[in-house]
Design a protein around this motif. Sequence first.
Motif, PDB file in Angstrom:
ATOM      1  N   UNK A   1       0.972  -1.076   0.093  1.00  0.00           N
ATOM      2  CA  UNK A   1      -0.053  -0.101  -0.056  1.00  0.00           C
ATOM      3  C   UNK A   1       0.811   1.052  -0.039  1.00  0.00           C
ATOM      4  N   UNK A   2       2.046   1.412   0.711  1.00  0.00           N
ATOM      5  CA  UNK A   2       2.903   2.462   0.801  1.00  0.00           C
ATOM      6  C   UNK A   2       3.757   2.668  -0.300  1.00  0.00           C
ATOM      7  N   UNK A   3       4.010   1.483  -1.085  1.00  0.00           N
ATOM      8  CA  UNK A   3       4.840   1.296  -2.157  1.00  0.00           C
ATOM      9  C   UNK A   3       4.486   2.198  -3.563  1.00  0.00           C
ATOM     10  N   UNK A   4       4.266   3.566  -3.220  1.00  0.00           N
ATOM     11  CA  UNK A   4       3.754   4.307  -4.344  1.00  0.00           C
ATOM     12  C   UNK A   4       4.135   5.755  -4.095  1.00  0.00           C
ATOM     13  N   UNK A   5       4.343   6.574  -4.831  1.00  0.00           N
ATOM     14  CA  UNK A   5       4.759   8.015  -4.564  1.00  0.00           C
ATOM     15  C   UNK A   5       3.598   8.823  -4.046  1.00  0.00           C
ATOM     16  N   UNK A   6       2.307   8.043  -4.040  1.00  0.00           N
ATOM     17  CA  UNK A   6       1.217   9.220  -3.636  1.00  0.00           C
ATOM     18  C   UNK A   6       0.719   8.377  -2.365  1.00  0.00           C
ATOM     19  N   UNK A   7      -0.081   9.487  -1.617  1.00  0.00           N
ATOM     20  CA  UNK A   7      -0.706   9.264  -0.339  1.00  0.00           C
ATOM     21  C   UNK A   7      -2.052   9.946   0.081  1.00  0.00           C
ATOM     22  N   UNK A   8      -2.851   9.645  -0.675  1.00  0.00           N
ATOM     23  CA  UNK A   8      -4.101  10.575  -0.528  1.00  0.00           C
ATOM     24  C   UNK A   8      -5.038   9.805   0.238  1.00  0.00           C
ATOM     25  N   UNK A   9      -5.958   8.945  -0.225  1.00  0.00           N
ATOM     26  CA  UNK A   9      -6.710   8.128   0.476  1.00  0.00           C
ATOM     27  C   UNK A   9      -6.372   6.631   0.794  1.00  0.00           C
ATOM     28  N   UNK A  10      -7.032   5.816   1.629  1.00  0.00           N
ATOM     29  CA  UNK A  10      -6.886   4.417   1.645  1.00  0.00           C
ATOM     30  C   UNK A  10      -8.114   4.000   2.348  1.00  0.00           C
ATOM     31  N   UNK A  11      -8.492   2.412   1.857  1.00  0.00           N
ATOM     32  CA  UNK A  11      -9.535   1.957   2.545  1.00  0.00           C
ATOM     33  C   UNK A  11      -9.208   0.511   2.972  1.00  0.00           C
ATOM     34  N   UNK A  12      -9.386   0.068   4.163  1.00  0.00           N
ATOM     35  CA  UNK A  12      -8.790  -1.381   4.587  1.00  0.00           C
ATOM     36  C   UNK A  12     -10.199  -2.016   5.450  1.00  0.00           C
ATOM     37  N   UNK A  13     -10.303  -3.250   5.136  1.00  0.00           N
ATOM     38  CA  UNK A  13     -11.438  -3.815   5.426  1.00  0.00           C
ATOM     39  C   UNK A  13     -10.751  -5.239   6.353  1.00  0.00           C
ATOM     40  N   UNK A  14     -11.135  -4.968   7.717  1.00  0.00           N
ATOM     41  CA  UNK A  14     -10.865  -5.928   8.453  1.00  0.00           C
ATOM     42  C   UNK A  14     -11.832  -5.881   9.744  1.00  0.00           C
ATOM     43  N   UNK A  15     -12.264  -6.991  10.393  1.00  0.00           N
ATOM     44  CA  UNK A  15     -12.869  -6.773  11.913  1.00  0.00           C
ATOM     45  C   UNK A  15     -12.190  -7.047  12.943  1.00  0.00           C
ATOM     46  N   UNK A  16     -10.799  -7.351  12.827  1.00  0.00           N
ATOM     47  CA  UNK A  16     -10.021  -7.429  13.840  1.00  0.00           C
ATOM     48  C   UNK A  16      -9.573  -6.088  14.315  1.00  0.00           C
ATOM     49  N   UNK A  17      -9.586  -5.801  15.656  1.00  0.00           N
ATOM     50  CA  UNK A  17      -9.359  -4.541  16.408  1.00  0.00           C
ATOM     51  C   UNK A  17      -7.675  -4.136  16.446  1.00  0.00           C
ATOM     52  N   UNK A  18      -6.947  -5.246  16.330  1.00  0.00           N
ATOM     53  CA  UNK A  18      -5.351  -5.155  16.359  1.00  0.00           C
ATOM     54  C   UNK A  18      -5.216  -4.664  14.790  1.00  0.00           C
ATOM     55  N   UNK A  19      -5.765  -5.451  13.874  1.00  0.00           N
ATOM     56  CA  UNK A  19      -5.473  -5.111  12.801  1.00  0.00           C
ATOM     57  C   UNK A  19      -5.703  -3.777  12.405  1.00  0.00           C
ATOM     58  N   UNK A  20      -7.129  -3.442  12.736  1.00  0.00           N
ATOM     59  CA  UNK A  20      -7.441  -1.874  12.272  1.00  0.00           C
ATOM     60  C   UNK A  20      -6.440  -0.890  12.970  1.00  0.00           C
ATOM     61  N   UNK A  21      -5.998  -0.988  14.296  1.00  0.00           N
ATOM     62  CA  UNK A  21      -5.104  -0.093  14.825  1.00  0.00           C
ATOM     63  C   UNK A  21      -3.802   0.000  13.988  1.00  0.00           C
ATOM     64  N   UNK A  22      -3.255  -1.280  13.705  1.00  0.00           N
ATOM     65  CA  UNK A  22      -2.041  -1.233  12.693  1.00  0.00           C
ATOM     66  C   UNK A  22      -2.034  -0.457  11.404  1.00  0.00           C
ATOM     67  N   UNK A  23      -3.163  -0.706  10.695  1.00  0.00           N
ATOM     68  CA  UNK A  23      -3.444  -0.250   9.459  1.00  0.00           C
ATOM     69  C   UNK A  23      -3.493   1.479   9.549  1.00  0.00           C
ATOM     70  N   UNK A  24      -4.289   1.919  10.738  1.00  0.00           N
ATOM     71  CA  UNK A  24      -4.496   3.316  10.773  1.00  0.00           C
ATOM     72  C   UNK A  24      -3.193   3.924  11.490  1.00  0.00           C
TER      73      UNK A  24
END
Length: 454
Positions: free
Chosen positions: A380-403
Amino acid sequence: MGIATVNPATGEVVKTFEALSDAEIDSKVAIAQAAFLQYRQTSFEQRSQWLQAAAAILEAEKDRLGALITLEMGKTLKSAIAEVEKCAVVCRFYAEQGAQFLADEAIASDASHSFIRYQPLGIILAVMPWNFPFWQVFRFAAPALMAGNVGLLKHASNVPQCALAIADVIRQAGFPDGVFQALLMDSSKVAALMADDRIKAATLTGSEPAGASLAIAAGKNIKKVVLELGGSDPFIVLPSADLQAAAATAVTSRMLNCGQTCISAKRFIVANSIADEFEKLLIAEYEQLKVGDPMLPETDLGPLSTSNILEDIDRQVQAIVQQGARILMGGTRLDRPGNYYQPTLITDIADDNSLGREEFFGPVGLLFRVADINQAIALANNTPFGLGSSAWTNDPAEQEQLIDDIEAGCVFINGMVKSDPRLPFGGTKRSGFGRELGVHGIHEFVNIKTIWVK
């Protein structure tokens, strides 16, 4: 072709316009400067009333204005009408919240009394794109006008009637003459405008080269600029997600505005354990899309905005395939008049395929498979851009890591990225800097003046 309305659905040249001369541009700047000196003295209450009136006009005229948007840039009529309705929402938001956002703010210090006062800068130049020809303008204009600034709009050359219609809405709402003007001018004139001492700041939504050019001109003249540029937004799907909802949202996001939006999902990044199932769901959603006349209610995808954009997206697709990627669906132009392209899904994109990190500004989705969340974030980060992002998981720990770890101006968990008047909007890396919307957006073009009294 200069400044003109060209119907993207047919290729017909509907209307052409003469660009303003240097003298005419200077005259409009002079009018704006004179207007600012009076307008800055108006009350928040009065500005709020004018913004409410603009919202009412937009709501009353949404069908006519929506049809104008569709005529000039090709989005479906239903989405064009929704765009006009959203402009009314942002006008009402700042009409209701602007005075609070700009109220004097007490600050404790060694003074008897110290506070911050927010004051307008003056003329703000807005360089705006064609893809959301009303929304992009109003999300700048509503906070800027509420703050007491005045605006000059240099709109994209293929939506001149939208530019004039926006200025007319603001005039009809009761704002004083000269507070907001549309400049039908060539992009080559922007640098000279930025050198004009009467122009105090600028904002641009558009391409990376256009943003760089404006930033250079602003830097040379030491002026504030806000940039919202391109994006190659990731859409991450992990095993605990609701796959059906994620797939439906992925396609809705990717195909919004026929794929011509900076914050649409462009790279579907899916965990290996669910990738086969998710691919089938994506294809099923793709197969339901109806491409056709944007004026018809059953149409999901109209034409791309210009023939150049059609050629660019076709060239990108062919290039990524030549580097080893595989087309799952679509991949060609449609054999009919207008700028139509098939909804396209591409997979098997190698790590060294540089096109996998680029922005595809059209109805083309890229599907990647990854081992786990760490690989998903790295990709996801391997791009020169950084505008928006959407991530799908119901695991709270994964949500926090993604955020925490996704490099973007926004992270949406289990939802589609969107702009909302209540939330600050903007990017990082080569997607630009500064923020629009929310309280942060109205503070971009004010003098944050510190007051200290003993």
